[in-house]
Enzyme design. Structure first.
Site, PDB file in Angstrom:
ATOM      1  N   ARG A 118      70.560  35.872  47.882  1.00 39.38           N
ATOM      2  CA  ARG A 118      70.954  34.404  48.689  1.00 39.38           C
ATOM      3  C   ARG A 118      71.789  35.185  49.967  1.00 39.38           C
ATOM      4  O   ARG A 118      72.826  35.572  49.736  1.00 39.38           O
ATOM      5  CB  ARG A 118      71.696  33.684  47.861  1.00 39.38           C
ATOM      6  CG  ARG A 118      72.173  32.421  48.865  1.00 39.38           C
ATOM      7  CD  ARG A 118      73.027  31.502  47.684  1.00 39.38           C
ATOM      8  NE  ARG A 118      73.570  30.373  48.635  1.00 39.38           N
ATOM      9  CZ  ARG A 118      74.674  30.108  48.912  1.00 39.38           C
ATOM     10  NH1 ARG A 118      75.701  30.562  48.158  1.00 39.38           N
ATOM     11  NH2 ARG A 118      75.199  29.096  49.526  1.00 39.38           N
ATOM     12  N   HIS A 162      75.697  28.035  56.372  1.00 45.82           N
ATOM     13  CA  HIS A 162      76.956  28.267  55.580  1.00 45.82           C
ATOM     14  C   HIS A 162      78.099  28.371  56.789  1.00 45.82           C
ATOM     15  O   HIS A 162      78.710  29.404  57.181  1.00 45.82           O
ATOM     16  CB  HIS A 162      76.768  29.628  55.047  1.00 45.82           C
ATOM     17  CG  HIS A 162      77.463  29.987  54.082  1.00 45.82           C
ATOM     18  ND1 HIS A 162      76.988  30.238  52.917  1.00 45.82           N
ATOM     19  CD2 HIS A 162      78.744  30.214  53.851  1.00 45.82           C
ATOM     20  CE1 HIS A 162      78.115  30.485  51.867  1.00 45.82           C
ATOM     21  NE2 HIS A 162      79.064  30.481  52.651  1.00 45.82           N
ATOM     22  N   GLU A 208      78.113  24.177  50.432  1.00 47.24           N
ATOM     23  CA  GLU A 208      79.646  23.598  50.273  1.00 47.24           C
ATOM     24  C   GLU A 208      80.199  22.540  51.173  1.00 47.24           C
ATOM     25  O   GLU A 208      81.040  22.818  51.956  1.00 47.24           O
ATOM     26  CB  GLU A 208      80.811  24.889  50.233  1.00 47.24           C
ATOM     27  CG  GLU A 208      80.474  25.651  49.103  1.00 47.24           C
ATOM     28  CD  GLU A 208      81.622  26.437  48.782  1.00 47.24           C
ATOM     29  OE1 GLU A 208      82.735  26.365  49.371  1.00 47.24           O
ATOM     30  OE2 GLU A 208      81.842  27.242  47.603  1.00 47.24           O
ATOM     31  N   ASN A 336      78.272  26.291  43.337  1.00 47.53           N
ATOM     32  CA  ASN A 336      79.152  27.398  43.125  1.00 47.53           C
ATOM     33  C   ASN A 336      80.087  27.043  42.428  1.00 47.53           C
ATOM     34  O   ASN A 336      80.890  25.984  42.529  1.00 47.53           O
ATOM     35  CB  ASN A 336      79.596  27.349  44.889  1.00 47.53           C
ATOM     36  CG  ASN A 336      78.405  27.620  45.778  1.00 47.53           C
ATOM     37  OD1 ASN A 336      77.325  27.941  45.713  1.00 47.53           O
ATOM     38  ND2 ASN A 336      78.944  27.797  47.288  1.00 47.53           N
ATOM     39  N   TYR A 338      83.861  28.520  40.911  1.00 50.23           N
ATOM     40  CA  TYR A 338      84.835  29.409  40.840  1.00 50.23           C
ATOM     41  C   TYR A 338      85.994  28.723  39.998  1.00 50.23           C
ATOM     42  O   TYR A 338      86.529  29.563  39.195  1.00 50.23           O
ATOM     43  CB  TYR A 338      85.394  29.317  42.232  1.00 50.23           C
ATOM     44  CG  TYR A 338      84.589  30.137  43.257  1.00 50.23           C
ATOM     45  CD1 TYR A 338      84.428  31.542  43.418  1.00 50.23           C
ATOM     46  CD2 TYR A 338      83.578  29.283  43.923  1.00 50.23           C
ATOM     47  CE1 TYR A 338      83.791  32.176  44.289  1.00 50.23           C
ATOM     48  CE2 TYR A 338      82.749  30.321  45.026  1.00 50.23           C
ATOM     49  CZ  TYR A 338      82.718  31.549  44.965  1.00 50.23           C
ATOM     50  OH  TYR A 338      82.153  32.447  45.596  1.00 50.23           O
ATOM     51  N   GLU A 396      76.794  30.632  43.644  1.00 57.01           N
ATOM     52  CA  GLU A 396      78.036  31.430  43.860  1.00 57.01           C
ATOM     53  C   GLU A 396      78.814  31.747  42.407  1.00 57.01           C
ATOM     54  O   GLU A 396      79.081  30.312  41.866  1.00 57.01           O
ATOM     55  CB  GLU A 396      78.948  31.165  44.936  1.00 57.01           C
ATOM     56  CG  GLU A 396      78.245  31.441  46.387  1.00 57.01           C
ATOM     57  CD  GLU A 396      79.260  30.747  47.670  1.00 57.01           C
ATOM     58  OE1 GLU A 396      80.587  30.968  47.459  1.00 57.01           O
ATOM     59  OE2 GLU A 396      78.546  30.785  48.556  1.00 57.01           O
TER      60      GLU A 396
HETATM   61  C1  PNW Z   1      83.047  29.789  48.951  1.00 59.94           C
HETATM   62  N1  PNW Z   1      88.686  26.764  47.517  1.00 59.94           N
HETATM   63  O1  PNW Z   1      84.215  29.289  49.591  1.00 59.94           O
HETATM   64  C2  PNW Z   1      82.136  30.328  50.094  1.00 59.94           C
HETATM   65  O2  PNW Z   1      80.861  29.584  49.968  1.00 59.94           O
HETATM   66  C3  PNW Z   1      81.966  31.493  50.592  1.00 59.94           C
HETATM   67  O3  PNW Z   1      81.643  31.664  51.677  1.00 59.94           O
HETATM   68  C4  PNW Z   1      83.505  32.269  50.247  1.00 59.94           C
HETATM   69  O4  PNW Z   1      83.454  33.558  50.674  1.00 59.94           O
HETATM   70  C5  PNW Z   1      83.595  32.028  48.675  1.00 59.94           C
HETATM   71  O5  PNW Z   1      83.579  31.032  48.151  1.00 59.94           O
HETATM   72  C6  PNW Z   1      85.006  32.742  48.158  1.00 59.94           C
HETATM   73  O6  PNW Z   1      86.077  31.939  48.804  1.00 59.94           O
HETATM   74  C7  PNW Z   1      85.100  28.631  48.942  1.00 59.94           C
HETATM   75  O7  PNW Z   1      89.729  26.818  48.349  1.00 59.94           O
HETATM   76  C8  PNW Z   1      86.323  28.518  49.845  1.00 59.94           C
HETATM   77  O8  PNW Z   1      88.778  26.199  46.499  1.00 59.94           O
HETATM   78  C9  PNW Z   1      87.478  27.901  49.231  1.00 59.94           C
HETATM   79  C10 PNW Z   1      87.358  27.358  48.147  1.00 59.94           C
HETATM   80  C11 PNW Z   1      86.403  27.434  47.283  1.00 59.94           C
HETATM   81  C12 PNW Z   1      85.442  27.987  47.939  1.00 59.94           C
END
Ligand code: PNW
Length: 490
Positions: A118, A162, A208, A336, A338, A396
Site C-alpha cells: 500500500r 494521504h 484517516e 488503520n 493502532y 495499517e
Molecule cells: C497514521 N494518533 O497516523 C498515519 O496514517 C501514518 O501516516 C502514520 O505514520 C502512522 O499512523 C503512525 O503514526 C496517525 O495520534 C497519527 O492517534 C496519529 C494518530 C494515529 C495515527
C-alpha cells in the site's frame, strides 16, 4: 550465605539458564514429537488461505524529491518549512529518497515475502495546482513503481490522499474548508484511476479522516495548522467525506471493470473493558457513535442524531444528495489499527462511558500508542457487525520503538516483535471467528518522516540511516518474514 549478585550478573545467569533449558527444542531438531506439537500449536493460529500480507508507506513520508519532475508544493512542504512546526524542523525534502530508490525498496518487500503493498499518490505530482493541467511526468513515477511491483509479484494498492494536499487548493478557498476541494479530489481520483486501473485493482480514497481533519484543521498540529471554530470545522469534516464519495463515483466511472474501491480510516475502536455481553454491546454502540462524522455517515448515509444534536447550530450544512454521494457503496473497508479506546456499559442515554487509560497503561515510543492488542479483534469485528462489511483490510498496524542499532548493526526491537505478535494473535482470533479480514498492511516498510514528530519516531521494519539512506532489516523484519512464510502467528 546468599551471594550478592550485581544486576548484570544476575541477568546473565538467568539468560544462560534459559538458553541451557532442554525444554526448548532447537529449530530443525529431529524430534518428531516436538515438531508435531509445535506445528499443532501453530496451526491453531493460522490465517485463512490466501490471506494478503503486506506493508504500507505514504508519499510525503518516504518519497523526497519534492522539486522534481514538475511536482507542485503541498501543504506539508509549507508546514514542515515553517519553523517550530515539526520536531527539529525536519522536512520531507529527502525523507527516504524513495523516489529514486524505489527499486531497492521493492526488493526489501520481496525479501519479506509480502504479496501486497500500500503506497500513496502525491496529488501535487499529478496536478501541481490541484486541478487544471495534469503533469504526466508526475504520474509516470507511479507507473514505474507499479510496474516494478508487478514484475516482482507484488500487488499494488494505491491510496489517493494521504494528507499532502496541493498548496494551491489551500490558498484558494482554504483547502478542505471548501467544497471545491471535494470536487477537485473527485476529478483527480478519476484521472488517476483511468490511467492506473489496468494494473492497480484496489484504490483507497482517503487515509484517516479522523487524523488529518482533526489534527490539521481543529488542533493545528498537522498541516495546514489551523484551529477552526466548531461551525467551520464541522463543515470541513463534511467536505472530506463528500470528497471521498465523489472519488468513489469518479473511480467507478473511469476505472477498468473489476477495480475495487474503499477507504483507509483510523476508526475510533471501542473495546469492551471486559468481554461480557453488556460491555460488548456498549462497545459496538460507542464505535458507531464516536465515528459519526466519518465512517458512520459513509456507511449509513446519515449523521447520527446524537452528533447533530451535540453540534447544534454548528452542525454541518448538507443536502440529501450529499449524503447519497458520501454513502456510495464500497467494495471493501480498510481500517488503520493502532490503539483501543476502552468502553463500559452504563445506564446513560447513549449507554456507554469511555474509560480513561490509567497513568500506568503501557505505550510504545509514541505516547499516544497504547498497547491494546484487542483493538485488532474488535475493530474489524465491529465493522463487520455494524455495517455488514464483507471485505475488510487492516490498512495499517505497527508501532514506534526506540530502535538503537546494536554493535553488530542490527536493531533488536523485541518490543515491536512483542507488539506485533500480540496484535496479530487477536487478528487471527478475528479471522477464526469468521470476521472477513482479507489482508494486513504493516506500517511501515521502513522508518520514515513521522509528521509532527519528524524523524524522531521510527515505525519501520527496516532501519533507515538518514545520513547514508542505508536500509537495514530489524529483528521485526525477520519475525514478519516468518509470519508470512507460515501464514500463522507464532
Ligand atoms: C497514521 N494518533 O497516523 C498515519 O496514517 C501514518 O501516516 C502514520 O505514520 C502512522 O499512523 C503512525 O503514526 C496517525 O495520534 C497519527 O492517534 C496519529 C494518530 C494515529 C495515527
Amino acid at each position: 550465605m546468599l551471594k550478592k549478585f550485581s544486576r548484570r550478573t544476575f541477568a546473565k545467569l538467568m539468560g544462560t539458564a534459559a538458553l541451557g533449558s532442554a525444554a526448548i527444542p532447537a529449530r530443525g531438531s529431529n524430534s518428531q514429537a516436538n515438531s508435531t506439537q509445535r506445528d499443532a500449536g501453530l496451526n491453531h493460529r493460522s490465517f485463512p488461505k490466501g490471506f494478503l500480507w503486506g506493508t504500507a508507506t505514504a508519499s510525503y513520508q518516504v518519497e523526497g524529491a519534492v522539486n522534481e519532475d514538475g511536482r507542485g508544493p503541498s501543504i506539508w512542504d509549507t508546514f514542515s518549512h515553517t519553523p517550530g512546526k515539526v520536531v527539529n524542523n525536519a522536512t520531507g525534502d529527502v525523507a527516504d529518497d524513495h523516489y529514486h530508490r524505489y527499486k531497492e525498496d521493492v526488493q526489501l518487500m520481496k525479501s519479506l515475502g509480502v504479496k501486497v503493498y500500500r503506497f500513496s499518490i502525491a496529488w501535487s505530482r499529478v496536478f501541481p495546482q490541484g486541478s487544471g493541467t495534469p503533469n504526466p511526468k508526475g504520474l509516470d513515477f507511479y507507473n514505474r513503481l507499479v510496474d516494478e511491483l508487478l514484475a516482482n509479484g507484488i500487488q499494488p494498492f494505491a491510496t489517493l490522499y494521504h494528507w499532502d494536499l496541493p498548496q494551491a487548493l489551500q490558498d484558494h478557498g482554504g483547502g478542505w474548508e471548501s467544497r471545491d476541494t471535494s470536487k477537485a479530489f473527485g476529478d483527480y481520483a478519476g484521472y488517476v484511476a483511468e490511467r492506473l486501473s489496468d494494473r492497480v485493482k484496489h484504490f483507497f480514497t482517503i487515509n484517516e479522516f479522523g487524523a488529518f481533519v482533526e489534527l490539521g484543521y481543529r488542533i493545528g498540529i498537522h498541516a495546514p495548522g489551523l484551529k477552526l471554530p466548531p461551525g467551520r470545522f464541522n463543515q470541513t469534516r463534511h467536505h472530506a467525506v463528500l470528497g471521498h464519495g465523489l472519488a468513489v463515483q469518479a473511480i467507478r466511472a473511469k476505472a477498468k471493470p473489476g477495480t475495487k474501491v474503499g477507504l483507509a480510516e483510523n476508526l475510533t475502536i471501542c473495546v469492551p473493558v471486559i468481554e461480557t455481553p453488556p460491555h460488548v454491546e456498549a462497545s459496538a454502540r460507542a464505535t458507531r457513535e464516536l465515528n459519526a462524522q466519518y465512517m458512520t455517515v459513509i456507511q449509513e448515509g446519515k449523521y447520527t442524531d446524537a452528533y447533530l444534536a451535540s453540534a447544534g447550530a454548528n452542525a454541518p450544512k448538507f443536502t440529501p444528495e450529499d449524503l447519497k454521494i458520501i454513502s456510495s457503496p464500497l467494495d471493501f473497508v480498510g481500517i488503520n489499527v493502532y490503539t483501543p479506546l476502552y468502553v463500559r456499559a452504563d445506564g446513560s442515554r447513549l449507554g456507554f462511558t469511555v474509560v480513561q487509560h490509567p497513568a500506568s497503561f503501557p505505550h510504545m515510543a509514541s505516547p499516544w500508542l497504547f498497547v491494546g492488542p484487542e483493538a485488532l479483534y474488535w475493530g474489524p469485528r465491529h465493522v463487520a457487525k455494524l455495517w455488514g462489511a464483507r471485505e475488510i483490510y487492516i490498512t495499517e498496524n505497527g508501532c514506534s520503538s526506540s530502535d538503537i542499532p546494536a554493535a553488530d548493526g542490527t536493531v533488536y526491537d523485541t518490543d515491536r516483535v512483542m507488539y506485533l505478535r500480540s496484535y496479530l494473535t487477536q487478528l487471527q482470533r478475528a479471522t477464526a471467528d469468521g470476521v472477513p479480514v482479507r489482508g494486513y498492511f504493516l506500517w511501515s516498510l521502513m522508518d520514515n518522516f513521522e509528521w509532527g514528530d519528524g524523524y524522531t519516531n521510527r515505525f519501520g521494519l527496516h532501519y533507515v540511516d538518514y545520513q547514508t539512506q542505508k536500509r537495514t532489516p530489524k529483528l521485526s523484519a525477520s519475525f514478519y518474514r516468518e509470519v508470512i512464510a507460515r501464514n500463522a502467528v507464532m
